[in-house]
Write a protein that holds these residues in place. Sequence first.
Motif, short mmCIF file in Angstrom:
data_model
loop_
_atom_site.label_atom_id
_atom_site.label_comp_id
_atom_site.label_asym_id
_atom_site.label_seq_id
_atom_site.Cartn_x
_atom_site.Cartn_y
_atom_site.Cartn_z
N GLN A 61 0.81 -1.22 0.00
CA GLN A 61 0.00 0.00 0.00
C GLN A 61 0.84 1.27 0.00
O GLN A 61 0.39 2.30 -0.51
CB GLN A 61 -0.93 0.00 1.22
CG GLN A 61 -1.92 -1.15 1.22
CD GLN A 61 -2.76 -1.20 2.49
OE1 GLN A 61 -2.62 -0.35 3.37
NE2 GLN A 61 -3.63 -2.20 2.58
N ASP A 62 2.03 1.22 0.58
CA ASP A 62 2.84 2.43 0.71
C ASP A 62 4.09 2.28 -0.16
O ASP A 62 4.93 1.42 0.08
CB ASP A 62 3.23 2.65 2.17
CG ASP A 62 3.83 4.02 2.42
OD1 ASP A 62 4.33 4.63 1.47
OD2 ASP A 62 3.81 4.46 3.58
N GLU A 63 4.18 3.15 -1.20
CA GLU A 63 5.32 3.07 -2.10
C GLU A 63 6.63 3.46 -1.42
O GLU A 63 7.68 2.88 -1.70
CB GLU A 63 5.07 3.98 -3.32
CG GLU A 63 3.95 3.49 -4.23
CD GLU A 63 4.28 2.15 -4.86
OE1 GLU A 63 5.49 1.89 -5.11
OE2 GLU A 63 3.36 1.36 -5.10
N MET A 64 6.58 4.43 -0.52
CA MET A 64 7.79 4.83 0.19
C MET A 64 8.30 3.70 1.08
O MET A 64 9.51 3.43 1.13
CB MET A 64 7.51 6.08 1.02
CG MET A 64 7.26 7.34 0.20
SD MET A 64 7.04 8.78 1.24
CE MET A 64 8.61 8.84 2.09
N LEU A 65 7.39 3.05 1.76
CA LEU A 65 7.78 1.94 2.62
C LEU A 65 8.32 0.78 1.79
O LEU A 65 9.28 0.11 2.17
CB LEU A 65 6.58 1.49 3.45
CG LEU A 65 6.86 0.50 4.57
CD1 LEU A 65 7.85 1.07 5.57
CD2 LEU A 65 5.55 0.12 5.28
N LYS A 66 7.72 0.58 0.64
CA LYS A 66 8.18 -0.47 -0.25
C LYS A 66 9.59 -0.17 -0.76
O LYS A 66 10.45 -1.06 -0.79
CB LYS A 66 7.22 -0.62 -1.42
CG LYS A 66 7.62 -1.72 -2.39
CD LYS A 66 6.61 -1.81 -3.52
CE LYS A 66 7.01 -2.90 -4.51
NZ LYS A 66 6.02 -3.02 -5.63
#
Length: 224
Positions: free
Chosen positions: A127-132
């Motif tokens: 869900q979170d591109e930054m976290l990915k």
Amino acid sequence: MSADPAPDPPPPFTRLNRPNEEAENPMSEEQNKPADAEVEPTAAPAPEAAAAGTGDDRVAALEAEVATLKDQLLRAMAETENTRRRAQRDREDASKYAVTSFAKELAAVADNLRRALDAVPAEGREQDEMLKGLAVGVEATERQLFAAFDRAGVKRIDPAGEMFDPNFHQVMFEIENTGKPAGTVVQVLQPGYTIHGRLLREAMVGVAKGGANEPGGQHIDTKA
């Protein structure tokens, strides 16, 4: 008055032979001989026999000396070879294990990288591109670190499902009713590491505890 004629000259002195002169004279003809004529030489040993005896003794002495020097040479050569091998082994060990302390410190860094990745939930990465992106960067860092470990001869120990080995594992607790044979590693709290086959850090594990009715049940000493 005429002069008297000159008297005749006296007759020449003539020595009378005395038959007892030799008896009266203490110096005989034999005593007047040179001293060398009176000493008779003693018989000398045969030169061939003396030379043969001396030669055999010298040969035996030289052979004994050669044997001693040969033994000393062989011992010196063996000692030199042993010294060379020890020096070579020490040099190889120094090259292999020179980074032992540094690798042990980096093992803690690898543990923290893995904890960071385990802390990111799978749903959050989707869900979170930054976290990915952060997780992908940490994974790349972890792979690069393990590649450096491989080049240095450092291997990771992850003994889940294996039997307990006191040489590489440290038991932290025992778990009952696991359905596993006693002594099986059922949980790894912290992986271990080796460097060129030598233990760098023990793996902290939890093992299955054998019950009284289980075949082959045994108790694992957690203080080992």
